[in-house]
Design a protein around this motif. Structure first.
Motif, PDB file in Angstrom:
ATOM      1  N   HIS A  59       0.832  -1.204   0.000  1.00 21.34           N
ATOM      2  CA  HIS A  59       0.000   0.000   0.000  1.00 21.34           C
ATOM      3  C   HIS A  59       0.866   1.253   0.000  1.00 21.34           C
ATOM      4  O   HIS A  59       1.967   1.253   0.566  1.00 21.34           O
ATOM      5  CB  HIS A  59      -0.902  -0.004   1.235  1.00 21.34           C
ATOM      6  N   GLY A  60       0.347   2.305  -0.643  1.00 25.55           N
ATOM      7  CA  GLY A  60       1.051   3.580  -0.669  1.00 25.55           C
ATOM      8  C   GLY A  60       1.363   4.102   0.716  1.00 25.55           C
ATOM      9  O   GLY A  60       2.364   4.791   0.917  1.00 25.55           O
ATOM     10  N   GLY A  61       0.516   3.754   1.680  1.00 23.13           N
ATOM     11  CA  GLY A  61       0.713   4.199   3.056  1.00 23.13           C
ATOM     12  C   GLY A  61       2.053   3.757   3.628  1.00 23.13           C
ATOM     13  O   GLY A  61       2.665   4.465   4.428  1.00 23.13           O
ATOM     14  N   ILE A  62       2.518   2.594   3.207  1.00 17.16           N
ATOM     15  CA  ILE A  62       3.819   2.091   3.670  1.00 17.16           C
ATOM     16  C   ILE A  62       4.920   2.985   3.126  1.00 17.16           C
ATOM     17  O   ILE A  62       5.853   3.368   3.834  1.00 17.16           O
ATOM     18  CB  ILE A  62       4.024   0.632   3.173  1.00 17.16           C
ATOM     19  N   VAL A  64       4.606   6.114   2.174  1.00 17.72           N
ATOM     20  CA  VAL A  64       4.543   7.407   2.872  1.00 17.72           C
ATOM     21  C   VAL A  64       5.226   7.290   4.232  1.00 17.72           C
ATOM     22  O   VAL A  64       6.020   8.147   4.615  1.00 17.72           O
ATOM     23  CB  VAL A  64       3.085   7.872   3.109  1.00 17.72           C
ATOM     24  N   ARG A  91       4.391  16.007   0.419  1.00 16.88           N
ATOM     25  CA  ARG A  91       3.774  15.725  -0.863  1.00 16.88           C
ATOM     26  C   ARG A  91       4.504  14.557  -1.500  1.00 16.88           C
ATOM     27  O   ARG A  91       5.734  14.509  -1.501  1.00 16.88           O
ATOM     28  CB  ARG A  91       3.849  16.944  -1.797  1.00 16.88           C
ATOM     29  N   LEU A  92       3.723  13.650  -2.020  1.00 17.54           N
ATOM     30  CA  LEU A  92       4.285  12.418  -2.536  1.00 17.54           C
ATOM     31  C   LEU A  92       3.795  12.191  -3.955  1.00 17.54           C
ATOM     32  O   LEU A  92       2.611  12.343  -4.235  1.00 17.54           O
ATOM     33  CB  LEU A  92       3.796  11.282  -1.627  1.00 17.54           C
ATOM     34  N   TYR A  94       3.743   9.285  -6.933  1.00 18.15           N
ATOM     35  CA  TYR A  94       3.990   7.870  -7.211  1.00 18.15           C
ATOM     36  C   TYR A  94       4.324   7.697  -8.680  1.00 18.15           C
ATOM     37  O   TYR A  94       3.506   8.006  -9.540  1.00 18.15           O
ATOM     38  CB  TYR A  94       2.765   7.032  -6.873  1.00 18.15           C
TER      39      TYR A  94
ATOM     40  N   ALA B  78      -1.087   9.448   7.160  1.00 20.53           N
ATOM     41  CA  ALA B  78      -1.093   9.562   5.694  1.00 20.53           C
ATOM     42  C   ALA B  78      -1.637   8.290   5.052  1.00 20.53           C
ATOM     43  O   ALA B  78      -2.496   8.347   4.167  1.00 20.53           O
ATOM     44  CB  ALA B  78       0.320   9.857   5.198  1.00 20.53           C
ATOM     45  N   GLY B  79      -1.149   7.143   5.509  1.00 22.76           N
ATOM     46  CA  GLY B  79      -1.587   5.865   4.949  1.00 22.76           C
ATOM     47  C   GLY B  79      -3.076   5.641   5.158  1.00 22.76           C
ATOM     48  O   GLY B  79      -3.786   5.180   4.256  1.00 22.76           O
ATOM     49  N   GLU B  82      -5.047   7.913   2.780  1.00 22.89           N
ATOM     50  CA  GLU B  82      -4.967   7.415   1.409  1.00 22.89           C
ATOM     51  C   GLU B  82      -5.859   6.186   1.229  1.00 22.89           C
ATOM     52  O   GLU B  82      -6.555   6.043   0.218  1.00 22.89           O
ATOM     53  CB  GLU B  82      -3.508   7.066   1.108  1.00 22.89           C
ATOM     54  N   LEU B  83      -5.847   5.329   2.238  1.00 22.58           N
ATOM     55  CA  LEU B  83      -6.689   4.127   2.221  1.00 22.58           C
ATOM     56  C   LEU B  83      -8.172   4.525   2.210  1.00 22.58           C
ATOM     57  O   LEU B  83      -8.965   3.983   1.441  1.00 22.58           O
ATOM     58  CB  LEU B  83      -6.363   3.278   3.459  1.00 22.58           C
ATOM     59  N   SER B  86      -9.233   5.698  -1.200  1.00 19.26           N
ATOM     60  CA  SER B  86      -9.408   4.652  -2.211  1.00 19.26           C
ATOM     61  C   SER B  86     -10.687   3.853  -1.950  1.00 19.26           C
ATOM     62  O   SER B  86     -11.364   3.443  -2.894  1.00 19.26           O
ATOM     63  CB  SER B  86      -8.172   3.749  -2.281  1.00 19.26           C
ATOM     64  N   VAL B 101      -3.116   5.492  -7.207  1.00 21.82           N
ATOM     65  CA  VAL B 101      -2.819   6.809  -6.666  1.00 21.82           C
ATOM     66  C   VAL B 101      -1.646   7.417  -7.448  1.00 21.82           C
ATOM     67  O   VAL B 101      -0.675   6.738  -7.741  1.00 21.82           O
ATOM     68  CB  VAL B 101      -2.557   6.740  -5.143  1.00 21.82           C
ATOM     69  N   PHE B 104      -0.178  12.550  -3.698  1.00 14.61           N
ATOM     70  CA  PHE B 104      -0.823  12.646  -2.399  1.00 14.61           C
ATOM     71  C   PHE B 104      -0.148  13.788  -1.659  1.00 14.61           C
ATOM     72  O   PHE B 104       1.074  13.853  -1.587  1.00 14.61           O
ATOM     73  CB  PHE B 104      -0.611  11.320  -1.654  1.00 14.61           C
TER      74      PHE B 104
END
Lengths: 167, 156
Positions: A59-62, A64, A91-92, A94, B78-79, B82-83, B86, B101, B104
């Motif tokens: 997941h993107g959260g990881i 971040v 700010r990220l 991907y 943040a995670g 984002e979750l 989605s 994504v 962000f």
């Protein structure tokens, strides 16, 4: 000489604080490099962190979390004294999804330090550093711990003295 | 995404579709969260509340970033946001594939304490390819947000 001693202590203290506590411990990464203003880390793949169960991509959260940790540690390393650096914003971008079952490498660098703000950028990649998964920019507030605590102690001491004097 | 990555997947498209259908029929966005392993990793939940979806993150010691305060890890916040965004697309916009994504952006407004963190999402624009979602997170009072974020997703 005193500064060198502090610098030597900084790396193990940072590793302890980041790798063994709270969410850092859960993520399971290893800090591989600590220099002034730059921190690198490596995080192994974990099926519990999957964000897309169709592909097994984390997941993107990881990503971040890793970048926030890495940039935050780099910000702390740039200050050179005991301090905290809360994130102001992040700010990220991907670039492409991570490949499952492969470790993620993350690097955070401080590119500008002012009296109150630290500007960082970070990069996450797998096979090729020039083909990153994600890129981030983050800003951190600069809070010198000793000064804040010191002024607090002085203030409360001063108040106590004042109240005694007026009694 | 290349084919090799798809082959290594754990679940099939049919399972995702069945999960999405069940979640919409039963009005339970939690079923979508249960489908995504990362939600269990951080302890994210969702329910329908007055027509909107309310997301919350249970307080866990493993989500702490600064143990001396203690404060939630910025990356976890943040995670989680984002979750939530989605899931909002899969549940609210009725997408049938996982959104990708693109970027962000997150502003931290207050430290997150070790207590439940709530979030609500708002889709600001839905185009043919791109969706812009705004997310707000709070703890005690919705008027005192802990963080705000915006996120771009690519959809098919």
């Amino acid at each position: 000489m005193k500064f060198n001693f502090k610098a030597a202590l900084f790396r193990p203290v940072l590793k302890m604080a980041m790798e063994r506590v709270g969410h850092g411990k859960l993520l399971g990464f290893t800090i591989t490099k600590v220099a002034r203003g730059q921190v690198d880390l490596t995080c192994p793949y974990d099926s519990k962190t999957v964000g897309n169960p169709l592909t097994g991509v984390v997941h993107g959260g990881i990503i971040v979390s890793l970048l926030d940790t890495c940039c935050g540690a780099a910000a702390m390393s740039a200050m050179g004294k005991p301090s905290v650096a809360p994130t102001m914003d992040l700010r990220l971008d991907y670039m492409h999804p991570a490949t499952p079952n492969e470790p993620i490498f993350v690097s955070g660098t401080v590119y500008k330090t002012t009296s109150s703000v630290i500007f960082c950028r970070g990069m996450a990649w797998q096979q090729d550093e020039n083909n990153p998964i994600a890129h981030c920019v983050a800003t951190f507030m600069r809070l010198d711990l000793d000064r804040a605590q010191f002024s607090g102690v002085i203030k409360s001491g001063f108040k106590r003295l004042l109240s005694r004097a007026t009694e | 995404m290349d084919d090799s990555a798809v082959e290594s997947g754990i679940e099939s498209h049919e399972q995702l579709r069945a999960c999405l259908l069940a979640a919409r029929e039963q009005d339970r966005p939690q079923l979508i969260l249960d489908f995504i392993p990362y939600s269990g990793f951080i302890g994210a939940h969702a329910k329908v509340d007055e027509g909107d979806v309310l997301y919350w993150l249970e307080p866990r010691r493993s989500n702490i970033g600064n143990p001396s305060l203690p404060a939630l890890h910025g990356g976890v916040i943040a995670g989680f946001l984002e979750l939530s965004a989605s899931v909002e697309l899969l549940f609210g916009l009725r997408l049938n594939s996982m959104p990708k994504v693109v970027d962000f952006s997150l502003d931290y407004l207050r430290p997150g304490r070790l207590q439940a963190l709530y979030a609500s999402c708002k889709v600001l624009r839905q185009g043919k390819q791109l969706v812009n979602v705004s997310i707000t997170a709070w703890q005690v009072d919705i008027e005192l947000p802990v963080a705000t974020a915006r996120c771009h997703f690519l959809i098919n």
